[in-house]
Design an enzyme around this catalytic site. Structure first.
Site, PDB file in Angstrom:
ATOM      1  N   ASP A  43       0.863  -1.187   0.000  1.00 32.09           N
ATOM      2  CA  ASP A  43       0.000   0.000   0.000  1.00 32.09           C
ATOM      3  C   ASP A  43       0.897   1.233   0.000  1.00 32.09           C
ATOM      4  O   ASP A  43       1.657   1.450   0.945  1.00 32.09           O
ATOM      5  CB  ASP A  43      -0.883  -0.033   1.257  1.00 32.09           C
ATOM      6  CG  ASP A  43      -2.037   0.952   1.206  1.00 32.09           C
ATOM      7  OD1 ASP A  43      -2.061   1.802   0.290  1.00 32.09           O
ATOM      8  OD2 ASP A  43      -2.916   0.877   2.081  1.00 32.09           O
ATOM      9  N   ASP A  54      -3.125   7.413  -3.688  1.00 31.64           N
ATOM     10  CA  ASP A  54      -3.123   6.248  -2.802  1.00 31.64           C
ATOM     11  C   ASP A  54      -3.392   5.025  -3.669  1.00 31.64           C
ATOM     12  O   ASP A  54      -4.371   4.999  -4.416  1.00 31.64           O
ATOM     13  CB  ASP A  54      -4.244   6.466  -1.763  1.00 31.64           C
ATOM     14  CG  ASP A  54      -4.262   5.439  -0.646  1.00 31.64           C
ATOM     15  OD1 ASP A  54      -3.478   4.482  -0.698  1.00 31.64           O
ATOM     16  OD2 ASP A  54      -5.075   5.612   0.274  1.00 31.64           O
ATOM     17  N   HIS A 123     -12.134   5.797   0.628  1.00 33.76           N
ATOM     18  CA  HIS A 123     -12.301   7.067   1.341  1.00 33.76           C
ATOM     19  C   HIS A 123     -12.034   8.250   0.417  1.00 33.76           C
ATOM     20  O   HIS A 123     -11.287   8.148  -0.560  1.00 33.76           O
ATOM     21  CB  HIS A 123     -11.321   7.137   2.521  1.00 33.76           C
ATOM     22  CG  HIS A 123      -9.928   6.715   2.178  1.00 33.76           C
ATOM     23  ND1 HIS A 123      -8.968   7.611   1.786  1.00 33.76           N
ATOM     24  CD2 HIS A 123      -9.344   5.479   2.137  1.00 33.76           C
ATOM     25  CE1 HIS A 123      -7.838   6.942   1.521  1.00 33.76           C
ATOM     26  NE2 HIS A 123      -8.033   5.653   1.725  1.00 33.76           N
ATOM     27  N   HIS A 131      -7.738  10.666   4.848  1.00 31.68           N
ATOM     28  CA  HIS A 131      -9.150  10.306   5.014  1.00 31.68           C
ATOM     29  C   HIS A 131      -9.924  11.602   5.244  1.00 31.68           C
ATOM     30  O   HIS A 131      -9.864  12.182   6.316  1.00 31.68           O
ATOM     31  CB  HIS A 131      -9.339   9.350   6.195  1.00 31.68           C
ATOM     32  CG  HIS A 131      -8.818   7.972   5.927  1.00 31.68           C
ATOM     33  ND1 HIS A 131      -9.639   6.871   5.770  1.00 31.68           N
ATOM     34  CD2 HIS A 131      -7.561   7.499   5.753  1.00 31.68           C
ATOM     35  CE1 HIS A 131      -8.900   5.798   5.527  1.00 31.68           C
ATOM     36  NE2 HIS A 131      -7.627   6.159   5.510  1.00 31.68           N
ATOM     37  N   GLU A 156     -10.886   1.348  -2.693  1.00 26.61           N
ATOM     38  CA  GLU A 156     -10.005   0.397  -2.008  1.00 26.61           C
ATOM     39  C   GLU A 156     -10.853  -0.758  -1.495  1.00 26.61           C
ATOM     40  O   GLU A 156     -11.832  -0.527  -0.788  1.00 26.61           O
ATOM     41  CB  GLU A 156      -9.352   1.162  -0.861  1.00 26.61           C
ATOM     42  CG  GLU A 156      -8.624   0.376   0.164  1.00 26.61           C
ATOM     43  CD  GLU A 156      -7.901   1.299   1.149  1.00 26.61           C
ATOM     44  OE1 GLU A 156      -6.850   0.884   1.622  1.00 26.61           O
ATOM     45  OE2 GLU A 156      -8.392   2.414   1.460  1.00 26.61           O
ATOM     46  N   GLU A 250      -6.243  -1.181  -4.805  1.00 22.47           N
ATOM     47  CA  GLU A 250      -6.703   0.196  -4.616  1.00 22.47           C
ATOM     48  C   GLU A 250      -6.182   1.096  -5.728  1.00 22.47           C
ATOM     49  O   GLU A 250      -5.052   0.964  -6.184  1.00 22.47           O
ATOM     50  CB  GLU A 250      -6.174   0.711  -3.270  1.00 22.47           C
ATOM     51  CG  GLU A 250      -6.495   2.137  -2.943  1.00 22.47           C
ATOM     52  CD  GLU A 250      -5.960   2.551  -1.575  1.00 22.47           C
ATOM     53  OE1 GLU A 250      -6.507   3.506  -0.998  1.00 22.47           O
ATOM     54  OE2 GLU A 250      -4.993   1.922  -1.091  1.00 22.47           O
TER      55      GLU A 250
END
Length: 269
Positions: A43, A54, A123, A131, A156, A250
């Site tokens: 990640d 992300d 998110h 977030h 994600e 993700e």
């Protein structure tokens, strides 16, 4: 670097293994070795002027895990496809859940239905805020909130052979300074540590290795003080039941007025 918050790492690289779904990165001295039978979630986050991308994928060497990885990858792409301006978050979660639960995986002779980790989610992302307030579920959850033009989301998904529910536990590596008005740290050492955090990370997440690299020593007591005082949030590893396997995929999307852009997608992923 003169301004370390202007560009670079968006958050610590997660390298969570097997039943650990997220928020593990090794602290100094960790002796963990990656093995053939492991399932590792990678990640990663990068940022420029606080705008974070992300992204995550799963690495497994043993082909018996292929269906687990496929289920979660296809669920993530379903979430991306279903996302858009004025789309309800629960509808995205329902589509993700349907795809993920349609897969089974046989591991060491035992068959498992792939389950979404229902208390994990995608998110919204804001400047210097990984977030930013909206959660994109990976199950149908009744959240009628809609995605809006100009928003920035991490889509994600996590799938598991366990119970599909994670709980915190294990040595903490991930931390982030909380948003908003915060109390002044009680001790001088904690105030000094907070200045290092402010100067180098602001509200971006970081890990203990980053403090080590900055030359900080014997900071754990002060760090725990900052956590207790509500100035810093700790993020322990998130685990499904021991012996289970979890996977994660993700991507980050931007909702432009007339198109949806996947900003983390390249030729290699």
């Amino acid at each position: 670097m003169e301004n370390p918050k202007s560009q670079g790492i968006g958050f610590p690289t997660g390298l969570s293994l097997n039943s650990v779904a997220a928020h593990f990165t090794p602290n100094a001295g960790d002796k963990t070795v990656l093995k053939y039978e492991d399932v590792m979630k990678v990640d990663i986050g990068v940022q420029v002027n606080g705008y974070i991308v992300d992204s995550a994928w799963t690495v497994a060497f043993d082909p018996q895990y292929d269906n687990l990885l496929t289920a979660v990858r296809e669920a993530t792409y379903t979430g991306i496809k279903e996302s858009g301006i004025d789309v309800r978050l629960t509808d995205i979660g329902e589509a993700i859940q349907e795809v993920m639960e349609s897969y089974e995986v046989e591991i060491n002779g035992e068959t498992f239905q792939v389950k979404p980790c229902r208390n994990l989610c995608g998110h919204s992302i804001g400047p210097y805020q990984i977030h930013a307030g909206k959660s994109v579920p990976i199950v149908k959850n009744g959240d009628e909130t809609k995605m809006e033009e100009g928003e920035h989301f991490a889509i994600e998904t996590f799938g598991s052979t366990g119970r599909g529910y994670v709980f915190p536990g294990g040595e903490v590596s991930h931390y982030a300074k909380n948003q908003g008005q915060l109390p002044k740290p009680a001790s001088a050492n904690a105030r000094n540590l907070l200045k290092v955090i402010d100067d180098n990370f602001g509200t971006l997440p970081w890990c203990r290795r980053y403090l080590d690299k900055l030359g900080q020593e014997k900071y754990l007591y002060s760090l725990n003080q900052l956590v207790k005082e509500g100035i810093v949030q700790d993020y322990p590893p998130l685990n499904d039941i021991p012996g289970s396997y979890t996977a994660q995929y993700e991507h980050t999307i931007l909702l432009h007025p007339h198109k949806k852009e996947v900003v983390s997608k390249g030729e290699d992923y």
